[in-house]
Design an enzyme around this catalytic site. Structure first.
Site, PDB file in Angstrom:
ATOM      1  N   CYS A  78       0.818  -1.212   0.000  1.00 39.75           N
ATOM      2  CA  CYS A  78       0.000   0.000   0.000  1.00 39.75           C
ATOM      3  C   CYS A  78       0.849   1.258   0.000  1.00 39.75           C
ATOM      4  O   CYS A  78       0.349   2.343  -0.302  1.00 39.75           O
ATOM      5  CB  CYS A  78      -0.954   0.018   1.193  1.00 39.75           C
ATOM      6  SG  CYS A  78      -0.155   0.230   2.804  1.00 39.75           S
ATOM      7  N   GLN A 117      -8.681 -17.456  10.656  1.00 42.23           N
ATOM      8  CA  GLN A 117     -10.098 -17.405  11.068  1.00 42.23           C
ATOM      9  C   GLN A 117     -10.877 -16.650   9.994  1.00 42.23           C
ATOM     10  O   GLN A 117     -11.391 -17.246   9.075  1.00 42.23           O
ATOM     11  CB  GLN A 117     -10.236 -16.798  12.461  1.00 42.23           C
ATOM     12  CG  GLN A 117      -9.800 -17.772  13.560  1.00 42.23           C
ATOM     13  CD  GLN A 117     -10.112 -17.285  14.969  1.00 42.23           C
ATOM     14  OE1 GLN A 117     -10.986 -16.457  15.195  1.00 42.23           O
ATOM     15  NE2 GLN A 117      -9.377 -17.797  15.947  1.00 42.23           N
ATOM     16  N   ALA A 347       8.986   0.107  14.310  1.00 43.41           N
ATOM     17  CA  ALA A 347       8.026  -0.306  13.280  1.00 43.41           C
ATOM     18  C   ALA A 347       7.984  -1.827  13.155  1.00 43.41           C
ATOM     19  O   ALA A 347       8.261  -2.553  14.101  1.00 43.41           O
ATOM     20  CB  ALA A 347       8.358   0.356  11.944  1.00 43.41           C
ATOM     21  N   HIS A 360      14.814   8.615   7.398  1.00 42.73           N
ATOM     22  CA  HIS A 360      14.544   8.625   8.835  1.00 42.73           C
ATOM     23  C   HIS A 360      15.226   9.823   9.500  1.00 42.73           C
ATOM     24  O   HIS A 360      14.631  10.499  10.342  1.00 42.73           O
ATOM     25  CB  HIS A 360      15.029   7.325   9.464  1.00 42.73           C
ATOM     26  CG  HIS A 360      14.680   7.172  10.900  1.00 42.73           C
ATOM     27  ND1 HIS A 360      13.533   6.528  11.329  1.00 42.73           N
ATOM     28  CD2 HIS A 360      15.316   7.583  12.023  1.00 42.73           C
ATOM     29  CE1 HIS A 360      13.488   6.560  12.652  1.00 42.73           C
ATOM     30  NE2 HIS A 360      14.560   7.192  13.098  1.00 42.73           N
ATOM     31  N   GLU A1276     -17.834 -15.056  22.262  1.00 44.88           N
ATOM     32  CA  GLU A1276     -17.634 -13.820  23.027  1.00 44.88           C
ATOM     33  C   GLU A1276     -17.045 -14.027  24.412  1.00 44.88           C
ATOM     34  O   GLU A1276     -16.391 -13.128  24.957  1.00 44.88           O
ATOM     35  CB  GLU A1276     -18.982 -13.115  23.206  1.00 44.88           C
ATOM     36  CG  GLU A1276     -19.677 -12.720  21.922  1.00 44.88           C
ATOM     37  CD  GLU A1276     -21.083 -12.224  22.199  1.00 44.88           C
ATOM     38  OE1 GLU A1276     -21.264 -10.996  22.277  1.00 44.88           O
ATOM     39  OE2 GLU A1276     -21.993 -13.061  22.349  1.00 44.88           O
TER      40      GLU A1276
END
Length: 1345
Positions: A78, A117, A347, A360, A1276
């Site tokens: 991205c 999942q 990071a 940086h 839950e």
């Protein structure tokens, strides 16, 4: 700038072994957008857009002609500009392996280890591990943790993901449990009625995995190898619509271009520039890329130090430093070690692979982790221009941007020189962040001291801090005043005073946490002081033999504990569950740890999510325009400028809605006024998503502010602003009970909000059909029927014309119950108005801004008890922050009150709840639905009673727990026997008594580090309080080839409901699961579905599937009797020939829930899930950091349908709950703007937050008659058990306060962030910081609870 009419150069690179040539590349296009839109490689996911979550991870391979090596490294697609990939090879998850061709071992192991999942993060996880294995086929466990540090998962809790990666790692020496010396497999099985032979600890079989063969990977394309070895030196130029990208081939060309375009930034990794241009409005018409210039990646080692090229990535810097440390004497590597320490946690791995050293340094961010160390380490910046080389020190003047000490516009940073440290010199680095890894620091520091030879007299001292100013701050004045001083206690006191005077932080400082950050300034120096003192004492080489040894006082044992940082290790653990009966047929999958049906598709990227659906003909994109005011009248909406923009088709406002514009208090699109920042006002529809998003910035909305503006619960109470009437339950005689107790304690509890942070943001695709006003909708939702109804109402068309499809959802947690209907309706209005398909995909920032989350809570309690710890009376009054509309707030209030008692029988009990109306986005359903907040209040009461009685909290819990068959406060009968069993087994399996003693012994010896241990019980009520929600339908088709299609009303959110439904169908039809298939949840196949929520998805839908299958089997009985030796296919063919229907609808008319609030009684819940969790932590009292050492969970799952899936639900919920109680801090500005709306500002747990020892046991030999095969819904319940970490932290804080003779009746607000933990451990350093009068400044953020 260059003329965009000129033709661009060709961009050449490879993707998955295939050459890609692009002639007209737009510099604003990212690799992620190109992969998904141009190449239709949708396995790489969009989740945050800021490089902070890892869902878009791919591997880039580049050949370095200097060192003659090909580098393979993971990146965030991205952030990667497509233009930067000239000559590179990209590997995506599709290129690693697929179901259709060949699975890669990484993909196979992730799926079969139950590491997926919802599956949205899975391709990113695969690519991070794959890149690791390309470099290290047999990695260490530390390397595995580092590789996955930049990848987020909201579902699994990480343990099974790490377990799959561990199968590739070098064999370790075993798994001795920390602090016990015992193997985790030697756990006690507890006092269960099942024998050890009935208990299984294996969820997958490691021996069945295919081996990793590094020789079978894709080779680096020879064509690219030739390009790298014989590079074309000419400048490459790419012209976009708005931006020109220039990539020179030589250093001299770059310097000429920088002189020509002095305002053009250099773009290397795009990790700083990309987010700034995306989210902060920065724009640069020309970008210069130095990526093709080897001179800027050179590393030179000399006798005096290292010179590292500015374009070296931080990962390369890390490798260079590690290599130098291994080669040089320790005294020369002090600065390198300090840098390396921060590089391990700075990071995530992908960002370290992308970000450059030069970027940086030059960015000079206030949170820079390296600049403070480089500054004190006397680093030098080598600046280049057409005029030649200029050198400046990386010091306070450069960091402050002083004119003569800064880059000139025509200069670039060529390299950074870092000198070796020397004898008698000590360098250290410190940082404190919300999480251990992948989190920006609250404060960091670099510190260096040089002593005069043979003495402890300071010759040089340098201290620099990050996070305390607009850039790195050098404490130059303080250091100068300390020169010539001896390194002793007098120096410590003086240094702290000077530092606090010089490094000032205003009360309104950006980022808040002002007192905490001030405390860290001196806490870090104290740590440095002790580290140096220890080295002076230990290293005899620094001093002549005649030196008086008494000069360096012995460090007290208690202070010694402050030295060093918490070490993160790969979690160990064991999961135990009951084996299926030995007589159960092998083809019957119920009770077995079956892999998630989509697990392999998740791991290969072939699982299709909503936005992975290919673009349809004439499709348009929608972007939303939201309010910038918290409470205001809308005077006008001016879209005239927008309609003339390229690609814009229309603007959708409330006037375009032909039917109902939502609910009276909850409009789809705002009319007349707005009630919060983030309320949707209108929407722009355009040909592309980029055009639509840009156009939203041009919508001009005029407001008139209204009063009052309420944000906090306190504001709402003062203005009597509530969303619904009070909910109240009461039993016994409160007044009389309070009069007859030994002691009374009153207190307050604060629980912060929580963002859902599902990995897949809200998204919908609406396709209008040509006839009868029909719509096809593809939605990421937990409740397609609700979407259908809302769209029907908005468009004034029948429900039967609207078909909602849900293939799978990339996480929901309650956040996709109500809100998707709003987005679906807005998109549907746009589709009908334009007559074209509409796709709406929310950016992460918009998603978090608009959708709300878990309700923040404020509670007051009064508890009366005997000195023995028996609670006689408890009065709790709760307030939740509901936001600006009702949404689910009334239901959450009801559930909060119903569940407040948790596991305790208190004869005199009053429970009250109110939902406050504020000018914040509406909070909504969230996993646990009020229980995680409410139960924390109750357990806080227990802890307060224990402190007053001088008894352990677990003894108070045991004394007041339900013991025998009884009734709740709302008169519902239940048997607490499983609760008691869970509690006892948890105490036993965790060796609680032994570890409690060890914790106390540790705390006696350690002053600055404290350990805490806590165990909590749980009684969690499952289900909806409304009877109509306890129903479900299913549709089962048998085809003539014997294959079976199962449709039901549950939605696949990652909880494995489709897998469980096919397990049910397999048992009922007595056929293998290979015969069975489920395609999607669709309102045309199964109408009138209920939301997949409240943990009852498998319960209600399982009964419906069972019913349909039983109907079908009943019809087949005559055929089977006639041919008992036949096969399934024989019977189906015969049934078809006999005209027997092979399709059946199943229906489940479930539990009749009932609650009469007037009488305060009812039977609202079908059953309870019981559990207990024990957690142990260690905290650093100087920084507030904590380490989770061990967690043991025992859960009453009864007869688990699928132990692998159920354990995954428990672990995932626990980690999510742990995040709620420790790291997930929601921040709003005083104007009601949500600050924490991206993963770099809102910290969910990462791989380094998993307890070192993480054990889960499903209680054996438990039964319940109300559910399918006596199973229980576990989606839950594990959430609240994360509070065991919170109470363990509180226990550790209490130990610190006891040792400091500070009152123990304190409250740590939730979440127990490092800030709150540090400030609760009050000491000499918290006492010395300055404190501001709150009336003298405007705070950065406000407490909404």
């Amino acid at each position: 700038m260059p003329c965009p009419s000129q033709s661009s150069d060709e961009l050449e690179f490879f993707v998955n072994g295939k050459k890609v040539t692009e002639k007209n590349v737009d510099p604003e296009v990212t690799l992620l957008a190109f992969l998904r839109k141009n190449l239709r490689l949708t396995g790489t996911k969009y989740a945050c857009g800021t490089g902070s979550c890892g869902a878009c991870t791919v591997m880039v391979s580049q050949h370095d002609p200097v060192c003659k090596k090909t580098r393979h490294f993971s990146v965030m697609a991205c952030l990667v500009p497509l233009c930067s990939l000239h000559g590179a090879a990209v590997t995506t998850v599709e290129g690693v392996g697929s179901i259709k061709t060949r699975l890669h071992p990484v993909q196979e192991r992730l799926a079969k280890s139950h590491g997926t999942q919802c599956g949205f993060c899975s391709p990113g996880m695969v690519m991070s591990m794959y890149a690791l294995l390309r470099n290290h086929p047999q990695p260490s466990e530390e390397q595995l943790l580092e590789a996955l540090g930049g990848n987020l998962c909201r579902c699994t809790g990480y343990r099974p993901i790490l377990e799959s990666g561990r199968t590739f790692c070098m064999e370790s020496d075993g798994c001795l449990q920390k602090g016990t010396g015992q193997c985790c497999l030697d756990q006690k099985e507890g006092d269960s009625s099942g024998s050890k032979s009935d208990i299984c600890t294996e969820l997958f079989v490691k021996d069945e995995f295919q081996p990793l063969d590094p020789t079978q990977e894709l080779i680096f394309p020879p064509e690219l190898l030739r390009m790298a070895e014989n590079p074309e030196k000419q400048t490459l130029t790419f012209y976009g619509e708005r931006i020109t990208w220039i990539a020179p081939g030589t250093l001299q060309e770059l310097l000429v271009l920088k002189a020509k375009y002095p305002e053009a930034p250099l773009i290397s990794g795009n990790t700083a520039l990309g987010p700034a241009m995306k989210s902060q409005g920065h724009f640069y018409p020309v970008l210069l890329s130095p990526a093709r210039i080897p001179d800027l990646r050179m590393v030179t080692k000399t006798s005096g130090g290292l010179t590292i090229g500015a374009c070296c990535s931080l990962a390369q810097v890390k490798d260079v430093l590690a290599e130098s440390i291994s080669e040089l004497p320790e005294e020369k590597t002090q600065t390198y070690r300090a840098l390396l320490k921060h590089l391990r946690s700075l990071a995530g791995q992908q960002i370290r692979n992308m970000a450059s050293l030069g970027g940086h340094v030059i960015s000079r961010h206030y949170y820079s982790d390296l600049n403070p160390i480089l500054s004190v380490g006397n680093a030098t910046l080598n600046l280049l221009s057409e005029e030649g080389l200029r050198q400046i020190p990386l010091n306070g003047h450069f960091l402050a941007g002083l004119a003569n000490e800064d880059l000139k516009p025509e200069e670039i940073l060529g390299s950074v020189y870092i000198p070796h440290s020397q004898k008698r010199e000590f360098v250290s680095a410190f940082r404190q962040a919300q999480c251990h890894q992948n989190a920006l620091p609250d404060v960091n520091a670099g510190m260096r001291v040089l002593f005069k030879e043979g003495t402890d007299i300071i010759e040089e001292l340098s201290i620099a801090y990050g996070g305390v100013g607009p850039t790195t701050v050098s404490a130059h004045r303080s250091c100068q005043q300390l020169l010539g001083r001896r390194w002793n206690a007098l120096l410590l006191d003086e240094a702290c005073r000077l530092l606090l005077d010089e490094v000032s932080l205003p009360g309104s400082a950006v980022g808040g946490k002002v007192e905490f950050r001030r405390t860290l300034i001196v806490s870090f120096f104290f740590k440095f002081y002790l580290e140096v003192l220890q080295e002076l004492k230990a290293d005899k080489r620094l001093l002549p033999e005649s030196t008086d040894s008494q000069r360096y006082p012995e460090i007290a044992d208690g202070s010694r504990s402050s030295l060093g940082d918490f070490q993160v290790t790969l979690p160990q653990g064991v999961q135990t569950y009951q084996r299926v009966n030995s007589h159960q047929p092998l083809q019957d999958p119920v009770g077995r740890p079956i892999m998630h049906l989509s697990g392999l598709k998740h791991a290969t990227g072939e699982a299709v999510f909503c936005d992975d659906i290919p673009r349809v003909d004439k499709e348009l994109f929608m972007a939303l325009v939201t309010s910038t005011r918290a409470h205001a009248r809308i005077i006008s909406i001016d879209s005239s400028e927008v309609l003339d923009l390229p690609g814009v088709v229309d603007v959708i406002t409330a006037e375009d809605i032909p039917g109902n514009n939502g609910e009276e208090d909850d409009k789809l699109l705002a009319v007349d006024k707005v009630l919060c920042v983030g309320q949707v006002v209108c929407a722009v529809v355009a040909e592309t998503d980029v055009q639509a998003k840009r156009a939203t910035k041009k919508i001009k909305i005029t407001y008139e502010d209204l009063k009052p503006v309420l944000f906090t619960i306190e504001d709402a109470i003062q203005h009597n602003s509530f969303l619904c009437p009070e909910k109240k339950l009461e039993q016994g005689n409160m007044e009389e009970a309070f009069e007859n107790v030994d002691q009374i304690v009153e207190g307050k509890v604060h629980v912060g909000g929580q963002e859902h942070f599902y990995m897949e943001t809200q998204r919908v695709l609406v396709i209008p059909k040509t006839e009868d006003k029909e719509l096809d909708m593809y939605v990421s939702t937990q409740d397609p029927a609700h979407v259908q109804k809302t769209v029907s109402s908005a468009l004034n068309i029948p429900l039967s014309r609207i078909t909602c499809h849900v293939k799978r959802v990339g996480g929901g947690f309650g956040g996709k119950v109500g809100r998707p209907a709003v987005f679906g309706a807005i998109a549907a209005v746009g589709a009908v108005k334009t007559g074209r398909p509409i796709r709406l995909v929310l950016d992460r920032e918009d998603d978090m801004l608009i959708t709300g989350g878990r309700h923040p809570l404020f509670a007051k309690y009064k508890v009366g008890f005997m000195n023995s710890g028996r609670i006689k009376a408890l009065d709790i009054e709760c307030y939740i922050n509901g936001g600006c509309t009702l949404d689910d707030s009334e239901l959450v209030t009801e559930f909060l009150v119903l569940k407040l008692e948790n596991a305790y029988k208190i004869r005199n009990l009053r429970l009250r709840g109110r939902a406050c109306m504020t000018n914040l986005p509406s909070n909504t359903a969230f996993r646990g639905f009020g229980f995680p907040q409410g139960a924390l209040v109750t357990e806080s009461c227990i802890t307060a009673v224990a402190a007053k009685c001088g008894l352990p909290p677990e003894k108070i819990r045991e004394k007041n727990m339900y013991k025998t068959v009884d009734k709740t406060i709302y008169k519902q009968a239940f048997n607490p026997e499983p609760l008691i069993r869970c509690w006892n087994e948890c105490l036993d399996k965790s060796s609680f008594a032994i570890r409690r003693t060890r914790v106390d012994e540790f705390n006696k010896k350690s002053y600055w580090r404290k350990r805490g241990i806590a165990v909590v019980p749980m009684k969690f009520s499952v289900g909806f309080a409304a009877t109509s929600y306890h129903q479900a339908a299913a549709l089962v088709h048998i085809y003539t080839d014997g294959s079976v299609l199962v449709a039901h009303g549950g939605n696949e959110l990652g909880q494995g409901i489709h897998t469980k439904m096919l397990q049910v169908a397999s048992r009922e039809l007595k056929i293998p699961m290979s015969y069975l298939h489920t395609s999607e949840t669709c309102t045309a196949a199964v109408p009138n579905t209920i939301a997949t929520a409240a943990s009852v998805g498998a319960d209600v839908n399982g009964r419906a599937v069972q019913n349909a299958c039983q109907i079908l089997l009943k019809r087949l009985e005559p055929v089977i009797k006639k041919n008992p030796e036949g096969t399934w296919r024989d019977w189906i063919e015969a049934a078809f020939e006999q005209r027997i229907s092979l399709s059946a609808t199943g229906y489940n008319r479930g539990y009749k829930a009932f609650m009469d609030w007037e009488k305060g009684e009812g039977d609202p819940f079908p059953y309870y899930v019981y559990g207990a969790a024990c957690s142990e932590v260690e905290i650093d009292c100087l920084t507030g950091a904590h380490k989770k050492m061990r967690t043991d969970i025992v859960m009453d799952a009864c007869c688990s349908l699928n132990p692998a899936i159920d354990v995954g639900q428990i672990e995932g919920a626990f980690i999510q709950g742990m995040g709620l109680y420790t790291t997930e801090d929601v921040h709003y500005s005083p104007e009601g703007v949500l600050y924490s709306r991206s993963p770099d500002k809102y910290k969910i747990p990462t791989v380094t937050d998993v307890p070192e020892q993480f054990n889960v046991s499903l209680l054996p030999s438990s039964q319940t008659p109300l559910t399918i095969y006596s199973s229980k819904g576990l989606g839950e319940s594990g959430m609240f058990l994360g509070s065991s970490v919170f109470f363990a932290i509180a226990d550790a804080v209490a130990a610190a306060r006891r040792q400091r003779d500070i009152a123990e009746d304190f409250t740590v607000k939730s979440p127990a962030t490092p800030e709150r933990v540090r400030m609760a451990c009050a000491d000499r350093f918290t006492d010395m910081i300055p404190r501001d009068d709150p009336k003298t400044f405007k705070p950065w953020s406000i407490p909404i609870a």
